[in-house]
Design a protein around this motif. Sequence first.
Motif, PDB file in Angstrom:
ATOM      1  N   ARG A 123     -63.150  17.618 -72.172  1.00 64.53           N
ATOM      2  CA  ARG A 123     -63.388  18.746 -71.275  1.00 64.53           C
ATOM      3  C   ARG A 123     -63.769  18.223 -69.894  1.00 64.53           C
ATOM      4  NH1 ARG A 123     -61.864  23.984 -72.614  1.00 64.53           N
ATOM      5  NH2 ARG A 123     -62.434  24.490 -74.757  1.00 64.53           N
ATOM      6  N   GLY A 124     -63.362  18.931 -68.888  1.00 64.86           N
ATOM      7  CA  GLY A 124     -63.728  18.540 -67.533  1.00 64.86           C
ATOM      8  C   GLY A 124     -64.786  19.459 -66.950  1.00 64.86           C
ATOM      9  N   ASN A 125     -65.672  18.908 -66.135  1.00 70.59           N
ATOM     10  CA  ASN A 125     -66.606  19.701 -65.330  1.00 70.59           C
ATOM     11  C   ASN A 125     -67.474  20.650 -66.162  1.00 70.59           C
ATOM     12  OD1 ASN A 125     -65.147  18.655 -62.977  1.00 70.59           O
ATOM     13  ND2 ASN A 125     -63.566  20.139 -63.514  1.00 70.59           N
ATOM     14  N   GLU A 126     -67.914  20.205 -67.329  1.00 75.25           N
ATOM     15  CA  GLU A 126     -68.662  21.104 -68.215  1.00 75.25           C
ATOM     16  C   GLU A 126     -69.955  21.607 -67.570  1.00 75.25           C
ATOM     17  OE1 GLU A 126     -67.972  20.449 -72.769  1.00 75.25           O
ATOM     18  OE2 GLU A 126     -68.466  18.513 -71.878  1.00 75.25           O
ATOM     19  N   ALA A 127     -70.688  20.726 -66.887  1.00 79.77           N
ATOM     20  CA  ALA A 127     -71.950  21.138 -66.269  1.00 79.77           C
ATOM     21  C   ALA A 127     -71.701  22.170 -65.176  1.00 79.77           C
ATOM     22  CB  ALA A 127     -72.678  19.924 -65.699  1.00 79.77           C
ATOM     23  N   TRP A 128     -70.673  21.932 -64.357  1.00 82.50           N
ATOM     24  CA  TRP A 128     -70.359  22.876 -63.286  1.00 82.50           C
ATOM     25  C   TRP A 128     -69.888  24.213 -63.846  1.00 82.50           C
ATOM     26  CZ3 TRP A 128     -72.433  22.126 -58.875  1.00 82.50           C
ATOM     27  CH2 TRP A 128     -72.598  20.843 -58.362  1.00 82.50           C
ATOM     28  N   ARG A 129     -69.181  24.184 -64.958  1.00 79.99           N
ATOM     29  CA  ARG A 129     -68.736  25.437 -65.565  1.00 79.99           C
ATOM     30  C   ARG A 129     -69.922  26.247 -66.084  1.00 79.99           C
ATOM     31  NH1 ARG A 129     -63.522  23.231 -69.061  1.00 79.99           N
ATOM     32  NH2 ARG A 129     -62.314  22.473 -67.270  1.00 79.99           N
ATOM     33  N   LEU A 130     -70.917  25.545 -66.655  1.00 78.12           N
ATOM     34  CA  LEU A 130     -72.121  26.239 -67.116  1.00 78.12           C
ATOM     35  C   LEU A 130     -72.865  26.866 -65.939  1.00 78.12           C
ATOM     36  CD1 LEU A 130     -73.460  23.728 -69.800  1.00 78.12           C
ATOM     37  CD2 LEU A 130     -72.568  26.029 -70.217  1.00 78.12           C
ATOM     38  N   LEU A 131     -72.965  26.110 -64.843  1.00 78.94           N
ATOM     39  CA  LEU A 131     -73.644  26.639 -63.660  1.00 78.94           C
ATOM     40  C   LEU A 131     -72.860  27.797 -63.051  1.00 78.94           C
ATOM     41  CD1 LEU A 131     -74.835  23.339 -61.934  1.00 78.94           C
ATOM     42  CD2 LEU A 131     -76.272  25.118 -62.952  1.00 78.94           C
ATOM     43  N   ARG A 132     -71.546  27.739 -63.129  1.00 79.94           N
ATOM     44  CA  ARG A 132     -70.722  28.831 -62.591  1.00 79.94           C
ATOM     45  C   ARG A 132     -71.022  30.141 -63.303  1.00 79.94           C
ATOM     46  NH1 ARG A 132     -64.055  28.808 -62.333  1.00 79.94           N
ATOM     47  NH2 ARG A 132     -63.809  30.997 -61.724  1.00 79.94           N
ATOM     48  N   HIS A 133     -71.323  30.056 -64.600  1.00 78.54           N
ATOM     49  CA  HIS A 133     -71.649  31.259 -65.358  1.00 78.54           C
ATOM     50  C   HIS A 133     -73.146  31.583 -65.298  1.00 78.54           C
ATOM     51  CE1 HIS A 133     -67.722  30.178 -67.186  1.00 78.54           C
ATOM     52  NE2 HIS A 133     -67.591  31.474 -67.247  1.00 78.54           N
ATOM     53  N   GLY A 134     -73.981  30.542 -65.101  1.00 74.20           N
ATOM     54  CA  GLY A 134     -75.418  30.770 -65.086  1.00 74.20           C
ATOM     55  C   GLY A 134     -75.952  31.234 -63.744  1.00 74.20           C
ATOM     56  N   ALA A 135     -75.373  30.744 -62.643  1.00 73.58           N
ATOM     57  CA  ALA A 135     -75.869  31.098 -61.313  1.00 73.58           C
ATOM     58  C   ALA A 135     -75.847  32.600 -61.042  1.00 73.58           C
ATOM     59  CB  ALA A 135     -75.082  30.347 -60.239  1.00 73.58           C
ATOM     60  N   PRO A 136     -74.811  33.346 -61.468  1.00 70.04           N
ATOM     61  CA  PRO A 136     -74.841  34.803 -61.247  1.00 70.04           C
ATOM     62  C   PRO A 136     -76.036  35.488 -61.899  1.00 70.04           C
ATOM     63  CG  PRO A 136     -72.616  34.099 -61.813  1.00 70.04           C
ATOM     64  CD  PRO A 136     -73.516  32.917 -62.019  1.00 70.04           C
ATOM     65  N   LEU A 137     -76.514  34.925 -63.020  1.00 71.79           N
ATOM     66  CA  LEU A 137     -77.699  35.499 -63.661  1.00 71.79           C
ATOM     67  C   LEU A 137     -78.924  35.319 -62.760  1.00 71.79           C
ATOM     68  CD1 LEU A 137     -77.178  34.287 -67.355  1.00 71.79           C
ATOM     69  CD2 LEU A 137     -76.669  36.541 -66.380  1.00 71.79           C
ATOM     70  N   GLY A 138     -78.980  34.169 -62.076  1.00 72.34           N
ATOM     71  CA  GLY A 138     -80.065  33.942 -61.127  1.00 72.34           C
ATOM     72  C   GLY A 138     -80.000  34.924 -59.965  1.00 72.34           C
ATOM     73  N   VAL A 139     -78.764  35.173 -59.465  1.00 76.05           N
ATOM     74  CA  VAL A 139     -78.580  36.152 -58.386  1.00 76.05           C
ATOM     75  C   VAL A 139     -79.043  37.529 -58.845  1.00 76.05           C
ATOM     76  CG1 VAL A 139     -76.858  37.354 -56.979  1.00 76.05           C
ATOM     77  CG2 VAL A 139     -76.688  34.880 -57.311  1.00 76.05           C
ATOM     78  N   LEU A 140     -78.622  37.918 -60.051  1.00 77.45           N
ATOM     79  CA  LEU A 140     -79.017  39.226 -60.584  1.00 77.45           C
ATOM     80  C   LEU A 140     -80.533  39.321 -60.730  1.00 77.45           C
ATOM     81  CD1 LEU A 140     -78.303  41.975 -61.818  1.00 77.45           C
ATOM     82  CD2 LEU A 140     -78.020  40.815 -64.029  1.00 77.45           C
ATOM     83  N   GLY A 141     -81.157  38.244 -61.217  1.00 76.49           N
ATOM     84  CA  GLY A 141     -82.605  38.235 -61.376  1.00 76.49           C
ATOM     85  C   GLY A 141     -83.323  38.417 -60.044  1.00 76.49           C
ATOM     86  N   CYS A 142     -82.800  37.775 -58.995  1.00 69.63           N
ATOM     87  CA  CYS A 142     -83.417  37.906 -57.671  1.00 69.63           C
ATOM     88  C   CYS A 142     -83.284  39.335 -57.137  1.00 69.63           C
ATOM     89  CB  CYS A 142     -82.775  36.920 -56.694  1.00 69.63           C
ATOM     90  SG  CYS A 142     -83.192  35.187 -57.011  1.00 69.63           S
ATOM     91  N   VAL A 143     -82.135  39.949 -57.336  1.00 69.09           N
ATOM     92  CA  VAL A 143     -81.920  41.331 -56.881  1.00 69.09           C
ATOM     93  C   VAL A 143     -82.879  42.279 -57.596  1.00 69.09           C
ATOM     94  CG1 VAL A 143     -80.274  43.255 -56.825  1.00 69.09           C
ATOM     95  CG2 VAL A 143     -79.528  40.943 -56.216  1.00 69.09           C
ATOM     96  N   LEU A 144     -83.008  42.094 -58.905  1.00 69.78           N
ATOM     97  CA  LEU A 144     -83.931  42.943 -59.667  1.00 69.78           C
ATOM     98  C   LEU A 144     -85.383  42.728 -59.215  1.00 69.78           C
ATOM     99  CD1 LEU A 144     -82.422  42.613 -63.266  1.00 69.78           C
ATOM    100  CD2 LEU A 144     -82.244  44.562 -61.702  1.00 69.78           C
ATOM    101  N   ALA A 145     -85.740  41.464 -58.962  1.00 66.10           N
ATOM    102  CA  ALA A 145     -87.107  41.159 -58.522  1.00 66.10           C
ATOM    103  C   ALA A 145     -87.390  41.785 -57.161  1.00 66.10           C
ATOM    104  CB  ALA A 145     -87.305  39.640 -58.456  1.00 66.10           C
ATOM    105  N   TRP A 146     -86.388  41.809 -56.291  1.00 67.46           N
ATOM    106  CA  TRP A 146     -86.553  42.379 -54.949  1.00 67.46           C
ATOM    107  C   TRP A 146     -86.958  43.858 -55.023  1.00 67.46           C
ATOM    108  CZ3 TRP A 146     -86.705  40.549 -50.090  1.00 67.46           C
ATOM    109  CH2 TRP A 146     -86.569  41.475 -49.045  1.00 67.46           C
ATOM    110  N   PHE A 147     -86.321  44.595 -55.941  1.00 65.83           N
ATOM    111  CA  PHE A 147     -86.628  46.019 -56.066  1.00 65.83           C
ATOM    112  C   PHE A 147     -87.884  46.270 -56.913  1.00 65.83           C
ATOM    113  CE2 PHE A 147     -82.092  46.136 -55.004  1.00 65.83           C
ATOM    114  CZ  PHE A 147     -82.116  47.064 -53.972  1.00 65.83           C
ATOM    115  N   TRP A 148     -88.221  45.320 -57.760  1.00 67.46           N
ATOM    116  CA  TRP A 148     -89.369  45.488 -58.657  1.00 67.46           C
ATOM    117  C   TRP A 148     -90.682  45.182 -57.942  1.00 67.46           C
ATOM    118  CZ3 TRP A 148     -92.709  41.683 -60.838  1.00 67.46           C
ATOM    119  CH2 TRP A 148     -93.509  42.139 -61.891  1.00 67.46           C
ATOM    120  N   LEU A 149     -90.660  44.216 -57.007  1.00 62.98           N
ATOM    121  CA  LEU A 149     -91.895  43.782 -56.338  1.00 62.98           C
ATOM    122  C   LEU A 149     -92.611  44.891 -55.578  1.00 62.98           C
ATOM    123  CD1 LEU A 149     -90.996  40.185 -55.146  1.00 62.98           C
ATOM    124  CD2 LEU A 149     -92.870  40.829 -56.685  1.00 62.98           C
TER     125      LEU A 149
END
Length: 245
Positions: free
Chosen positions: A214-240
């Motif tokens: 497999r190629g670029n396995e770590a980057w592929r995981l981050l490609r799918h994981g980073a959007p969760l971080g973005v979503l978490g930040c958006v939710l935190a912005w409205f929750w704070l």
Amino acid sequence: MAHQAVKYLLGFFLLLWLLAYWRSGSLPDPVHLHADLQSEPQQTPTTQAPFTVRVADIEYQIKPLYDYELYGLVVSEHNTDSWWNWIHVANADFLNIKDICVIWGNNARNGSYQDISFSSGQFVCNLSTRSTEAWQAFDQKAISNNHLLSDNPRLARLLKSARVGDQIYVKGYLAEYSHQHGFNFKRGTSITRDDTGNGACETVFVTEAHLLRRGNEAWRLLRHGAPLGVLGCVLAWFWLPMRLR
């Protein structure tokens, strides 16, 4: 202060997402290629008689022409069930599950592929470069666009999972295939690595396949994981603000 921290985190995850999206499609250095990618595809006369398979309630006639084995680095790929892929649907062609453009041999050895951009359409593999040196070193006979056919669910899942940067082994038949589902449909195959243009793609009925590396396995995981971080930040912005009242 909390809002400021969320803004910084949001920017971080957005940049990480963009970086991961870019890097997840990068190609490995020649030193990281499997030794078998140095070899040429093996094509030999077949003793396999024509046969039929059924996919999506359509019966396809398969006419094997040659036994075929291929080791290659995936430089571009196309899933035939993509939303914009209308030609396969119009032709009731549900046997062709994946197209992969791969390099091997001289190209795997000299590394010229690293300075070339590859892309896939519904039936083509395109390549371009601004490097004259890379273009001159690139062996046009050591690249192929492969239409992969399979009625085996396990093989279909494996082949569909192949991505740019993966190293793959495919075994099967160079074959013609057809159906008479409301109209006469037939697609052939190239039987030489020397041809170019329309009709130069290999059509392979796959009987065996392996993802060697497999190629670029770590980057592929981050490609799918980073959007969760973005979503978490958006939710935190409205929750704070609610917590600070």
